[in-house]
Every structure is written in structure tokens, then in C-alpha cells.
Scaffold this motif. Sequence first.
Motif, PDB file in Angstrom:
ATOM      1  N   ILE A  14     -24.523  -8.822   7.049  1.00  0.00           N
ATOM      2  CA  ILE A  14     -25.973  -8.670   6.848  1.00  0.00           C
ATOM      3  C   ILE A  14     -26.347  -8.900   5.391  1.00  0.00           C
ATOM      4  N   VAL A  15     -25.613  -8.276   4.477  1.00  0.00           N
ATOM      5  CA  VAL A  15     -25.915  -8.418   3.042  1.00  0.00           C
ATOM      6  C   VAL A  15     -25.713  -9.866   2.600  1.00  0.00           C
ATOM      7  N   VAL A  67     -23.012  -0.026  -6.215  1.00  0.00           N
ATOM      8  CA  VAL A  67     -21.588   0.200  -5.968  1.00  0.00           C
ATOM      9  C   VAL A  67     -21.129   1.460  -6.690  1.00  0.00           C
ATOM     10  N   MET A  68     -21.492   1.589  -7.952  1.00  0.00           N
ATOM     11  CA  MET A  68     -21.062   2.744  -8.741  1.00  0.00           C
ATOM     12  C   MET A  68     -21.618   4.061  -8.177  1.00  0.00           C
ATOM     13  N   LEU A  69     -22.886   4.055  -7.780  1.00  0.00           N
ATOM     14  CA  LEU A  69     -23.457   5.277  -7.225  1.00  0.00           C
ATOM     15  C   LEU A  69     -22.803   5.621  -5.887  1.00  0.00           C
ATOM     16  N   ALA A  70     -22.482   4.625  -5.085  1.00  0.00           N
ATOM     17  CA  ALA A  70     -21.805   4.885  -3.812  1.00  0.00           C
ATOM     18  C   ALA A  70     -20.422   5.491  -4.051  1.00  0.00           C
ATOM     19  N   LEU A  71     -19.710   5.013  -5.065  1.00  0.00           N
ATOM     20  CA  LEU A  71     -18.409   5.590  -5.390  1.00  0.00           C
ATOM     21  C   LEU A  71     -18.557   7.052  -5.811  1.00  0.00           C
ATOM     22  N   LEU A  72     -19.539   7.327  -6.647  1.00  0.00           N
ATOM     23  CA  LEU A  72     -19.798   8.696  -7.084  1.00  0.00           C
ATOM     24  C   LEU A  72     -20.222   9.566  -5.895  1.00  0.00           C
ATOM     25  N   GLY A  73     -21.112   9.046  -5.071  1.00  0.00           N
ATOM     26  CA  GLY A  73     -21.565   9.789  -3.885  1.00  0.00           C
ATOM     27  C   GLY A  73     -20.425  10.088  -2.924  1.00  0.00           C
ATOM     28  N   ALA A  74     -19.519   9.139  -2.750  1.00  0.00           N
ATOM     29  CA  ALA A  74     -18.365   9.359  -1.874  1.00  0.00           C
ATOM     30  C   ALA A  74     -17.479  10.473  -2.414  1.00  0.00           C
ATOM     31  N   GLU A  75     -17.280  10.479  -3.716  1.00  0.00           N
ATOM     32  CA  GLU A  75     -16.456  11.535  -4.325  1.00  0.00           C
ATOM     33  C   GLU A  75     -17.110  12.895  -4.124  1.00  0.00           C
ATOM     34  N   ALA A  94     -34.352  -2.599  -6.024  1.00  0.00           N
ATOM     35  CA  ALA A  94     -34.026  -1.468  -5.152  1.00  0.00           C
ATOM     36  C   ALA A  94     -33.320  -1.959  -3.896  1.00  0.00           C
ATOM     37  N   ARG A  95     -33.729  -3.101  -3.393  1.00  0.00           N
ATOM     38  CA  ARG A  95     -33.054  -3.678  -2.222  1.00  0.00           C
ATOM     39  C   ARG A  95     -31.603  -4.012  -2.539  1.00  0.00           C
ATOM     40  N   HIS A  96     -31.377  -4.622  -3.692  1.00  0.00           N
ATOM     41  CA  HIS A  96     -30.012  -4.944  -4.108  1.00  0.00           C
ATOM     42  C   HIS A  96     -29.180  -3.674  -4.257  1.00  0.00           C
ATOM     43  N   PHE A  97     -29.735  -2.694  -4.939  1.00  0.00           N
ATOM     44  CA  PHE A  97     -29.065  -1.426  -5.184  1.00  0.00           C
ATOM     45  C   PHE A  97     -28.661  -0.764  -3.866  1.00  0.00           C
ATOM     46  N   LEU A  98     -29.594  -0.647  -2.944  1.00  0.00           N
ATOM     47  CA  LEU A  98     -29.323   0.006  -1.663  1.00  0.00           C
ATOM     48  C   LEU A  98     -28.354  -0.791  -0.796  1.00  0.00           C
ATOM     49  N   ALA A  99     -28.477  -2.103  -0.800  1.00  0.00           N
ATOM     50  CA  ALA A  99     -27.590  -2.935   0.026  1.00  0.00           C
ATOM     51  C   ALA A  99     -26.138  -2.780  -0.402  1.00  0.00           C
ATOM     52  N   TYR A 100     -25.869  -2.875  -1.691  1.00  0.00           N
ATOM     53  CA  TYR A 100     -24.486  -2.770  -2.152  1.00  0.00           C
ATOM     54  C   TYR A 100     -23.972  -1.335  -2.125  1.00  0.00           C
ATOM     55  N   GLY A 101     -24.865  -0.379  -2.271  1.00  0.00           N
ATOM     56  CA  GLY A 101     -24.462   1.014  -2.107  1.00  0.00           C
ATOM     57  C   GLY A 101     -24.057   1.296  -0.666  1.00  0.00           C
ATOM     58  N   ALA A 102     -24.871   0.823   0.284  1.00  0.00           N
ATOM     59  CA  ALA A 102     -24.558   1.006   1.702  1.00  0.00           C
ATOM     60  C   ALA A 102     -23.288   0.269   2.098  1.00  0.00           C
ATOM     61  N   LEU A 103     -23.060  -0.870   1.504  1.00  0.00           N
ATOM     62  CA  LEU A 103     -21.858  -1.647   1.792  1.00  0.00           C
ATOM     63  C   LEU A 103     -20.609  -0.965   1.243  1.00  0.00           C
ATOM     64  N   ALA A 124     -28.134  -4.555 -10.540  1.00  0.00           N
ATOM     65  CA  ALA A 124     -28.577  -3.645  -9.475  1.00  0.00           C
ATOM     66  C   ALA A 124     -27.482  -3.492  -8.426  1.00  0.00           C
ATOM     67  N   ASN A 125     -26.814  -4.592  -8.069  1.00  0.00           N
ATOM     68  CA  ASN A 125     -25.704  -4.535  -7.110  1.00  0.00           C
ATOM     69  C   ASN A 125     -24.592  -3.627  -7.632  1.00  0.00           C
ATOM     70  N   ALA A 126     -24.187  -3.852  -8.872  1.00  0.00           N
ATOM     71  CA  ALA A 126     -23.103  -3.073  -9.469  1.00  0.00           C
ATOM     72  C   ALA A 126     -23.491  -1.598  -9.585  1.00  0.00           C
TER      73      ALA A 126
END
Length: 122
Positions: A22-23, A102-110, A44-53, A97-99
Motif C-alpha cells: 500500500i505504501v 520509523v523512529m517514533l514507531a521504534l520508540l513506541g514499540a519499545e 503527516a501522511r508520510h510520517f504515519l505511513a512509515y510509522g504504521a509500516l 517525515a518517513n524517517a
Amino acid sequence: MQYLLSLNQRYWAPLTIVLLMIVTAGSLEPNHGPLPEALPWDKARHFLAYGALTLPIALARPRHWGLLLAGMVGWSVAIECAQPFVGRVCDIRDFLANASGVMLALLGAEIMRHMAVSHWRR
């Protein structure tokens, strides 16, 4: 929380493949005018897409975050470099925004994994 983590552990691979398709399709679709205004800011779309991925993989494979970070950032660079070939613009701000996603998703996962472990130990 524990239920969501176990569900993610079971389905992270197919979920990631679907999200990646999808991304990628959305990123390489020729520009046909303005995007819908559900999220008004393109970054924001880029940020959310790569975070969700990133999130399902980060939750399922926490020991491989370095590889995950390199892979997601590499994929983002590849997509941005390919966009001029489909009538879109390569934009460093999109990559940032993509990066960031990704970084926020890594932090959120932790944080999510820590919360689940803390709850389980009680």
C-alpha cells in the motif's frame, strides 16, 4: 496490551507485506492532483505511513531494530529516488517525515513492550 502483542506476533509478516504494498503503490502513483484532505499535511501522511509500516516488525522482532531502521530508511530513499520516473518529485522533507515515522514507531514499540512486560510481572 498482551493480546495485541500476541496477535501482532502471529500476523506481523502478512500485515507488513500488505502495508508495504500500500505504501509503495501510494508513493509511486503518478500525481493526479491534490490528495484528499483527511490528513491535510502531506508530511503527516508520510510520517504515519512509515510509522504504521515499521510498528508491526518492531514489535515482533525487537532484536533487529538496527536492520529494521536501515531497511526502512533505505526503502524510503529508494522510493523518493524513483518518484521522478513516475511524474512525482523527490523531496528530502518527505524522506525526513518517513524517517521520523520509523523512529517514533521504534520508540513506541519499545514502550509498548515495556508496558506489557511490566503488566505481566505484576
